[in-house]
Write a protein that holds these residues in place. Structure first.
Motif, PDB file in Angstrom:
ATOM      1  N   TYR A 205       0.859  -1.190   0.000  1.00  0.00           N
ATOM      2  CA  TYR A 205       0.000   0.000   0.000  1.00  0.00           C
ATOM      3  C   TYR A 205       0.893   1.238   0.000  1.00  0.00           C
ATOM      4  CZ  TYR A 205      -3.310  -3.614   1.170  1.00  0.00           C
ATOM      5  OH  TYR A 205      -4.061  -4.758   1.145  1.00  0.00           O
ATOM      6  N   LYS A 206       0.822   1.990  -1.102  1.00  0.00           N
ATOM      7  CA  LYS A 206       1.741   3.100  -1.312  1.00  0.00           C
ATOM      8  C   LYS A 206       1.166   4.000  -2.396  1.00  0.00           C
ATOM      9  CE  LYS A 206       4.342   0.666  -4.880  1.00  0.00           C
ATOM     10  NZ  LYS A 206       5.664   0.307  -5.392  1.00  0.00           N
ATOM     11  N   VAL A 207       1.951   4.969  -2.820  1.00  0.00           N
ATOM     12  CA  VAL A 207       1.610   5.758  -4.001  1.00  0.00           C
ATOM     13  C   VAL A 207       2.100   4.977  -5.217  1.00  0.00           C
ATOM     14  CG1 VAL A 207       1.929   7.923  -5.223  1.00  0.00           C
ATOM     15  CG2 VAL A 207       1.776   7.913  -2.718  1.00  0.00           C
ATOM     16  N   HIS A 208       1.173   4.505  -6.033  1.00  0.00           N
ATOM     17  CA  HIS A 208       1.523   3.627  -7.146  1.00  0.00           C
ATOM     18  C   HIS A 208       1.807   4.425  -8.423  1.00  0.00           C
ATOM     19  CE1 HIS A 208      -0.626   0.824  -4.417  1.00  0.00           C
ATOM     20  NE2 HIS A 208       0.216  -0.073  -4.925  1.00  0.00           N
ATOM     21  N   THR A 209       2.446   3.753  -9.354  1.00  0.00           N
ATOM     22  CA  THR A 209       2.640   4.310 -10.693  1.00  0.00           C
ATOM     23  C   THR A 209       1.691   3.601 -11.650  1.00  0.00           C
ATOM     24  OG1 THR A 209       4.378   2.708 -11.185  1.00  0.00           O
ATOM     25  CG2 THR A 209       5.060   4.809 -10.209  1.00  0.00           C
ATOM     26  N   ALA A 210       1.537   4.147 -12.849  1.00  0.00           N
ATOM     27  CA  ALA A 210       0.583   3.590 -13.808  1.00  0.00           C
ATOM     28  C   ALA A 210       0.917   2.148 -14.173  1.00  0.00           C
ATOM     29  CB  ALA A 210       0.556   4.455 -15.066  1.00  0.00           C
ATOM     30  N   ASP A 211       2.214   1.821 -14.261  1.00  0.00           N
ATOM     31  CA  ASP A 211       2.570   0.457 -14.649  1.00  0.00           C
ATOM     32  C   ASP A 211       2.394  -0.546 -13.517  1.00  0.00           C
ATOM     33  OD1 ASP A 211       4.681   1.261 -13.075  1.00  0.00           O
ATOM     34  OD2 ASP A 211       6.241   0.823 -14.550  1.00  0.00           O
ATOM     35  N   GLU A 212       2.043  -0.068 -12.327  1.00  0.00           N
ATOM     36  CA  GLU A 212       1.785  -0.970 -11.204  1.00  0.00           C
ATOM     37  C   GLU A 212       0.300  -1.306 -11.065  1.00  0.00           C
ATOM     38  OE1 GLU A 212       5.308   0.027  -7.999  1.00  0.00           O
ATOM     39  OE2 GLU A 212       3.674   1.490  -8.203  1.00  0.00           O
ATOM     40  N   ILE A 213      -0.549  -0.713 -11.880  1.00  0.00           N
ATOM     41  CA  ILE A 213      -1.971  -1.041 -11.852  1.00  0.00           C
ATOM     42  C   ILE A 213      -2.165  -2.391 -12.529  1.00  0.00           C
ATOM     43  CG2 ILE A 213      -4.273  -0.364 -12.588  1.00  0.00           C
ATOM     44  CD1 ILE A 213      -3.324   2.526 -12.639  1.00  0.00           C
ATOM     45  N   PRO A 214      -2.766  -3.364 -11.865  1.00  0.00           N
ATOM     46  CA  PRO A 214      -2.985  -4.676 -12.492  1.00  0.00           C
ATOM     47  C   PRO A 214      -3.729  -4.531 -13.821  1.00  0.00           C
ATOM     48  CG  PRO A 214      -3.475  -4.784 -10.148  1.00  0.00           C
ATOM     49  CD  PRO A 214      -3.246  -3.335 -10.464  1.00  0.00           C
ATOM     50  N   SER A 215      -3.384  -5.388 -14.769  1.00  0.00           N
ATOM     51  CA  SER A 215      -3.941  -5.275 -16.120  1.00  0.00           C
ATOM     52  C   SER A 215      -5.464  -5.375 -16.120  1.00  0.00           C
ATOM     53  CB  SER A 215      -3.339  -6.354 -17.028  1.00  0.00           C
ATOM     54  OG  SER A 215      -3.590  -7.646 -16.500  1.00  0.00           O
ATOM     55  N   LYS A 216      -6.025  -6.171 -15.224  1.00  0.00           N
ATOM     56  CA  LYS A 216      -7.482  -6.327 -15.218  1.00  0.00           C
ATOM     57  C   LYS A 216      -8.175  -5.003 -14.881  1.00  0.00           C
ATOM     58  CE  LYS A 216      -7.647  -7.969 -10.402  1.00  0.00           C
ATOM     59  NZ  LYS A 216      -8.108  -9.044  -9.495  1.00  0.00           N
ATOM     60  N   TYR A 217      -7.495  -4.152 -14.087  1.00  0.00           N
ATOM     61  CA  TYR A 217      -8.069  -2.844 -13.767  1.00  0.00           C
ATOM     62  C   TYR A 217      -7.701  -1.805 -14.825  1.00  0.00           C
ATOM     63  CZ  TYR A 217      -8.830  -4.937  -9.150  1.00  0.00           C
ATOM     64  OH  TYR A 217      -9.214  -5.758  -8.123  1.00  0.00           O
ATOM     65  N   ALA A 218      -6.483  -1.884 -15.325  1.00  0.00           N
ATOM     66  CA  ALA A 218      -6.062  -0.938 -16.365  1.00  0.00           C
ATOM     67  C   ALA A 218      -6.970  -1.047 -17.587  1.00  0.00           C
ATOM     68  CB  ALA A 218      -4.610  -1.198 -16.748  1.00  0.00           C
ATOM     69  N   SER A 219      -7.376  -2.282 -17.898  1.00  0.00           N
ATOM     70  CA  SER A 219      -8.246  -2.472 -19.063  1.00  0.00           C
ATOM     71  C   SER A 219      -9.637  -1.884 -18.846  1.00  0.00           C
ATOM     72  CB  SER A 219      -8.365  -3.956 -19.388  1.00  0.00           C
ATOM     73  OG  SER A 219      -9.016  -4.654 -18.339  1.00  0.00           O
ATOM     74  N   MET A 220      -9.989  -1.635 -17.584  1.00  0.00           N
ATOM     75  CA  MET A 220     -11.276  -1.020 -17.261  1.00  0.00           C
ATOM     76  C   MET A 220     -11.196   0.507 -17.284  1.00  0.00           C
ATOM     77  SD  MET A 220     -12.032  -3.630 -14.067  1.00  0.00           S
ATOM     78  CE  MET A 220     -13.015  -2.420 -13.205  1.00  0.00           C
ATOM     79  N   GLY A 221      -9.977   1.018 -17.471  1.00  0.00           N
ATOM     80  CA  GLY A 221      -9.796   2.461 -17.476  1.00  0.00           C
ATOM     81  C   GLY A 221      -9.467   3.041 -16.114  1.00  0.00           C
ATOM     82  N   VAL A 222      -9.071   2.212 -15.176  1.00  0.00           N
ATOM     83  CA  VAL A 222      -8.724   2.676 -13.828  1.00  0.00           C
ATOM     84  C   VAL A 222      -7.446   3.506 -13.886  1.00  0.00           C
ATOM     85  CG1 VAL A 222      -7.915   1.914 -11.559  1.00  0.00           C
ATOM     86  CG2 VAL A 222      -9.898   0.808 -12.619  1.00  0.00           C
ATOM     87  N   THR A 223      -7.455   4.652 -13.254  1.00  0.00           N
ATOM     88  CA  THR A 223      -6.291   5.532 -13.187  1.00  0.00           C
ATOM     89  C   THR A 223      -5.546   5.308 -11.874  1.00  0.00           C
ATOM     90  OG1 THR A 223      -7.497   7.315 -12.092  1.00  0.00           O
ATOM     91  CG2 THR A 223      -7.562   7.257 -14.512  1.00  0.00           C
ATOM     92  N   VAL A 224      -4.375   5.930 -11.779  1.00  0.00           N
ATOM     93  CA  VAL A 224      -3.586   5.822 -10.542  1.00  0.00           C
ATOM     94  C   VAL A 224      -4.367   6.363  -9.359  1.00  0.00           C
ATOM     95  CG1 VAL A 224      -1.550   6.682  -9.336  1.00  0.00           C
ATOM     96  CG2 VAL A 224      -1.331   5.816 -11.676  1.00  0.00           C
ATOM     97  N   SER A 225      -5.017   7.494  -9.534  1.00  0.00           N
ATOM     98  CA  SER A 225      -5.760   8.071  -8.408  1.00  0.00           C
ATOM     99  C   SER A 225      -6.906   7.164  -7.988  1.00  0.00           C
ATOM    100  CB  SER A 225      -6.286   9.461  -8.773  1.00  0.00           C
ATOM    101  OG  SER A 225      -7.210   9.397  -9.848  1.00  0.00           O
ATOM    102  N   HIS A 226      -7.548   6.522  -8.956  1.00  0.00           N
ATOM    103  CA  HIS A 226      -8.614   5.570  -8.625  1.00  0.00           C
ATOM    104  C   HIS A 226      -8.045   4.357  -7.875  1.00  0.00           C
ATOM    105  CE1 HIS A 226     -11.229   7.127 -12.206  1.00  0.00           C
ATOM    106  NE2 HIS A 226     -11.352   7.890 -11.132  1.00  0.00           N
ATOM    107  N   TYR A 227      -6.945   3.825  -8.385  1.00  0.00           N
ATOM    108  CA  TYR A 227      -6.350   2.640  -7.767  1.00  0.00           C
ATOM    109  C   TYR A 227      -5.898   2.938  -6.342  1.00  0.00           C
ATOM    110  CZ  TYR A 227      -3.624  -1.652  -7.319  1.00  0.00           C
ATOM    111  OH  TYR A 227      -3.129  -2.864  -6.897  1.00  0.00           O
ATOM    112  N   ASP A 228      -5.293   4.125  -6.156  1.00  0.00           N
ATOM    113  CA  ASP A 228      -4.813   4.472  -4.820  1.00  0.00           C
ATOM    114  C   ASP A 228      -5.943   4.844  -3.872  1.00  0.00           C
ATOM    115  OD1 ASP A 228      -2.248   3.931  -5.504  1.00  0.00           O
ATOM    116  OD2 ASP A 228      -1.559   6.014  -5.606  1.00  0.00           O
ATOM    117  N   ARG A 229      -7.102   5.120  -4.415  1.00  0.00           N
ATOM    118  CA  ARG A 229      -8.259   5.345  -3.538  1.00  0.00           C
ATOM    119  C   ARG A 229      -8.622   4.060  -2.795  1.00  0.00           C
ATOM    120  NH1 ARG A 229     -14.257   7.567  -5.439  1.00  0.00           N
ATOM    121  NH2 ARG A 229     -15.356   6.941  -3.531  1.00  0.00           N
TER     122      ARG A 229
END
Length: 591
Positions: A205-229
């Motif tokens: 649990y940290k401040v993530h980068t875009a390449d750390e968003i799992p592909s299943k979420y990235a394909s849904m259009g999840v952004t870093v701010s969404h993921y870190d929420r």
């Protein structure tokens, strides 16, 4: 009568969950369990009860039931257990009630989770559901691990049994007499929960980068701010993917061990791979924290910890608090302590010389008339010996001492072995009633050092001392790094380690000893001895130190406490009342 007993078992649990009786209609402001679907805070409170029941403990309770320590407290239940009072009705090791209570909370939570609204945004809601499902499954795996460690055992007909697998919540109409599953079935479920949790949870649990968003979420259009929420820093301290990888390593090591391997379905190679995968994330032995073996007294590091933050040695910890309870229990009497946990001569003798040789090796240079000189530095780090300094005081444990620090004084707070505990304690605490100074403490739930030792043990058994599997480091590499960190064999190239590296059997002996030293007083050795099918009955030894008129000290070994274990006690019992009321098969040897 049996149905009444079932109801009595369930009522405390239900009362704790919802503060009302779930078996009756809700009245006034009382809420039933279904209310969690309309209140996410209430739902998380149900899951929070499982966190509250986590069985981690800094106080070295079980160590006094081994050859590493005794207690000077006549009422200590582990002391009584080790000296012959261990029965299925009197079992300090039991995890049965608390772990099954926690699993009930978890299953209730899982059954309602999909109907709880955590966010209006569909993608964020999906991530919250995934995250909390991962936490719940991970917690269920942890409680299964502790149940198997405490209660897994051989049935009278020779089958290795675990505990009943519970994947659904229970109510008054449930069948509480479901038989125990096999150990292998329990391990299969435990590892499935681990793997599912690892898949669902963020690694950290940290401040993530875009390449750390799992592909299943990235394909849904999840952004870093969404993921870190969902998976940001605010979640620190809760179960993560990294923590669950560590739990998997612990569980597979246990299951691959001699006491369980024949019926667990787990091999040493699987245990080595589980630990190795996690350790590869920190570059193997190169990532070993240089100050990790004194994590509890790295004061500036502890003072700087943010909420949920962990130092490099620690995988998972409790919240910190300001206290001096451990010190009050274990400081020597001259420092206003009760001196409860007394390390044994057995443990002291297990620390090698600084040159790496065991003290009974002809190359060690050990001097029995000056036994604490030129020893492994961890001895002085973890144990108070006669004449050593604690805080600003010199502690005399010899019988010639003039205060209650001396061995076997009538105060009831004196050492019984000639040694006091130093590990876990902060000597910047002052117990003098005029000051009563508190300092920051936390419980290290899982340390990297433990996982390194898990890997070393499993890798040696799977591939030999220098076999590396697919990880690029071996059991030998891990043990060399641990001993070097401690200051052992650093001046001479550690020739004893090099000798052991030529033999799987000798390396096994060395790894087990290093585990004993590094993890002493962390509630691990009691379970290690049993999973190894090792000797549980070695008597606890101490030393009586006298001083002649010319100042010469004489060290006389003494037997302090016998250990009264039977061979079947490698496995713990099923609670007597549960055998009586629900017909569970008891482990072999227990009544």
């Amino acid at each position: 009568m049996k149905h009444i007993f079932k109801l009595l078992v369930l009522l405390p649990l239900f009362a704790a969950v919802a503060c009302d009786d779930l078996l009756e209609p809700a009245i006034e402001n009382n809420r039933d369990i279904d209310a969690m679907e309309n209140d996410p805070s209430y739902a998380l409170g149900v899951l929070g009860n499982a966190y509250i029941l986590l069985p981690y403990n800094t106080s070295p309770t079980s160590d006094v039931a081994t050859d590493d320590a005794v207690s000077n407290d006549n009422s200590n239940t582990w002391r009584a257990m080790a000296t012959g009072a261990w029965t299925s009705q009197n079992d300090p090791t039991s995890q049965w009630k608390s772990c099954f209570n926690a699993i009930q909370y978890i299953n209730l939570f899982l059954e309602h989770l999909d109907n709880v609204t955590f966010a209006l945004d569909e993608n964020i809601q999906t991530m919250f559901i995934d995250h909390y499902r991962g936490e719940a499954l991970g917690l269920r795996a942890i409680f299964m691990y502790y149940l198997l460690r405490a209660h897994g055992g051989i049935s009278p007909d020779g089958v290795l049994l675990g505990v009943p697998i519970k994947l659904a919540s229970e109510g008054i109409g449930s069948d509480f007499s479901q038989p125990r599953n096999t150990y292998a079935e329990c391990m299969e479920q435990l590892l499935q929960d681990c793997d599912d949790a690892i898949e669902l949870l963020a690694l950290d649990y940290k401040v993530h980068t875009a390449d750390e968003i799992p592909s299943k979420y990235a394909s849904m259009g999840v952004t870093v701010s969404h993921y870190d929420r969902v998976n940001g820093v605010f979640m620190a301290g809760r179960l993560s993917g990294r923590i669950m990888e560590a739990v998997r390593a612990q569980a597979t090591l246990m299951a691959a061990s001699p006491a369980f391997s024949d019926g667990s379905g787990i091999t040493w190679e699987e245990a080595a791979n589980s630990a190795g995968k996690l350790l590869s994330r920190i570059d193997g032995p190169a990532g070993l924290d240089a100050d990790g073996f004194t994590w509890y007294t790295n004061t500036s590091e502890i003072a700087g910890l943010g909420s949920g933050e962990v130092p490099p040695e620690i995988l998972w910890r409790t919240s910190y608090s300001d206290s001096n309870t451990l010190e009050g229990d274990n400081f020597p009497p001259s420092l206003y302590g009760n001196g409860r946990v007394n390390p044994t001569q057995n443990l002291v003798d297990a620390f090698p010389m600084a040159n790496g040789y065991p003290i009974d090796n002809s190359n060690s240079g050990y001097d029995a008339s000056n036994p604490y000189e030129n020893r492994d530095p961890r001895l002085a780090t973890y144990i108070i010996t006669n004449g050593s300094t604690a805080g600003s005081a010199t502690i005399t444990t010899g019988s010639y001492g003039t205060n209650n620090d001396a061995i076997n004084r009538e105060s009831g707070h004196s050492t019984r072995t000639g040694y006091y505990l130093r590990k876990h304690l902060r000597f910047d605490c002052n117990l003098d009633p005029n000051y009563n100074t508190l300092q920051r403490h936390y419980t290290a739930r899982i340390r990297y050092t433990e996982i390194f030792l898990d890997y070393a043990e499993a890798a040696n058994e799977a591939w030999g001392p220098k076999g590396q599997g697919s990880f690029g480091f071996s059991a030998y590499d891990v043990i060399k790094a641990l001993r070097s960190r401690a200051g052992v064999g650093t001046d001479n190239g550690d020739p004893y380690l090099e000798e052991c590296a030529n033999s799987q059997d000798r390396m096994r002996e060395l790894i087990r000893n290093e585990r004993r030293l590094e993890l002493c007083f962390e509630n691990i050795r009691f379970y290690d001895l049993r999973r190894w099918n090792a000797n549980l009955t070695e008597a606890a030894q101490g030393v009586n130190i006298t001083r002649a008129a010319n100042g010469t000290l004489t060290y006389t070994p003494i037997q302090v406490e016998e250990r009264s274990y039977q061979s079947y006690m490698v496995y713990g019992p099923i609670p007597y009342n549960d055998v009586l009321n629900f017909g569970f098969v008891q482990n072999q040897g227990w009544q």
